[in-house]
Design an enzyme around this catalytic site. Structure first.
Site: not given
Length: 435
Positions: A326-328, A331, A426
């Site tokens: 999720e998010c970080g 990445m 995501t």
């Protein structure tokens, strides 16, 4: 039902978090069992609440959560003496179009729970005029009661007298008056407060807030103002875990997890296996799923790039079992992360995502996602509700789109997430399944 109050404000930056933490600790020190909550999609403040109160804090979100889920989570207060919920942004700030249960504003949560509001009003730069603002908030929603105000950043005894006279003129009780103190603040960074775990002196800070609040707030009057709705809590909220054994990244780079999600997974029998990518730990070899939550990977990108054991463990796991970020965490699963200085850091390479903090752009808001492919044990077609908040820019995302994602107004957003084989990611943080 346990009586409660919503600690809210006309806008962000008025000092309500300091007030919240000081009240939690002061009341706890008086022997009051106080259950904290956070209104809205905030994954940082609840850890501060827990440190101040000694009880786990949970998010309540009227846009993302169905009504029964809200009341189920409120049931965590059944063995407490008092509820204190901290609002987000301004009291009435939410989305323009209400979701299945509401628009996500703190006022919406307070109304549904029957909690009166204590309004923290920053009176710097004004005096009697602050009462006009407070009166407007008191009259804006006739179904919501403003129990009183706490005047913050008062400059002098004369300033206090003038501000008090304004509140008396409009019939709003003053529950506290806080003199201006520049030293009682918490440091911030781009996503909010610096995380609770990063403060070596956090307990000392909170104790100082409690001393300050005790000296300047009428705690008995504040407790007497609490109230609640007549509705009893529903059965515990259930959310089937995506796997039986979940390896969960947990450290300063990956810490943005909603307590209610982990609580539901554990309640359904899942085993959470924490590990630290920053310590170059691989996920547990017997884990069925690896979950990388959001956090601040951009602040630790060099260490993550050098974490060979962590990366090898992810690659090995992905050969046979799913991974989700999720998010970080998303990445970190990508090809590369470019930090604010423009330095490119190698990431796990399990997805093709390249994200950059050198080209900053804020992405903020609720998200409704319909999965186009399976995600971490959830089948395609599943509808989810979440929230996105980051400052990175996508430079490359060559993989298959994971979901059709729209904002709270139903407008499609470009951040669809992506998937490759058993790996998915995501930019939104999951809050609850959509109903």
């Amino acid at each position: 039902m346990t009586p409660g109050l919503m600690i809210a404000a006309p806008a962000s930056g008025t000092g309500k978090t300091t007030v919240m933490l000081g009240l939690l600790r002061a009341l706890r020190d008086d022997g009051v069992a106080v259950q904290p909550f956070k209104s809205g999609p905030d994954y940082i403040d609840p850890a501060f609440h827990t440190a101040a109160s000694g009880r786990r804090s949970f998010n309540l979100d009227s846009w993302a959560m169905p009504e029964d889920m809200l009341h189920s989570l409120a049931g965590h207060a059944c063995d407490a003496d008092l509820v204190l919920a901290e609002g987000s942004m301004g009291l009435f700030d939410g989305v323009a179009s209400a979701g299945a249960t509401g628009n996500g504003a703190s006022a919406d949560v307070a109304r549904r729970m029957g909690w009166p509001v204590v309004l923290v009003v920053d009176v710097s730069g004004q005096a009697q005029s602050a009462a006009a603002t407070a009166l407007g908030f008191a009259r804006y929603d006739p179904d919501l009661r403003i129990a009183g105000v706490i005047l913050n950043r008062v400059a002098s005894p004369r300033h206090e007298r003038l501000a008090r006279s304004g509140m008396a003129a409009v019939g709003l009780p003053v529950l506290g008056v806080l003199p201006r103190r520049g030293d009682l603040t918490l440091p911030e960074r781009h996503l909010g407060l610096v995380q609770a775990t990063e403060h070596a002196d956090l307990d000392t800070r909170i104790a100082a807030y409690a001393t300050f609040l005790r000296a300047h707030v009428d705690l008995p009057a504040l407790r007497a103002a609490a109230a609640c709705a007549s509705r009893t809590p529903t059965a515990p909220w259930r959310f089937a875990p995506p796997a039986q054994r979940i390896a969960l990244a947990q450290d300063a780079a990956f810490s943005f997890t909603y307590p209610h999600i982990l609580d539901a997974w554990r309640g359904a029998g899942a085993e959470i296996l924490p590990f630290s990518p920053l310590a170059d730990e691989a996920p547990g070899r017997h884990a069925d799923l690896v979950w990388l939550p959001g956090g601040y990977p951009e602040l630790h990108a060099g260490r993550l790039a050098a974490a060979a054991t962590f990366r090898a463990g992810l690659v090995d796991h992905a050969r046979t079992r799913p991974i989700h970020g999720e998010c970080g965490g998303y990445m970190a699963l990508g090809e590369a992360l470019i930090d604010a200085e423009g330095t490119r850091h190698r990431m796990a390479g399990l997805l093709g995502l390249v994200a950059s903090y050198a080209q900053r752009r804020m992405h903020l808001g609720y998200r409704h996602a319909t999965l186009l492919s399976p995600m971490a044990g959830l089948p395609g077609g599943t509808a989810l509700r979440g929230h996105e908040f980051h400052y990175s820019t996508i430079l490359d995302q060559p993989d298959t789109a994971l979901a059709h994602v729209v904002d709270a107004e139903g407008t499609a957003v470009a951040e669809t997430g992506s998937c490759r084989d058993r790996v998915s990611g995501t930019f939104f943080h999951l809050i609850a399944p959509a109903q």
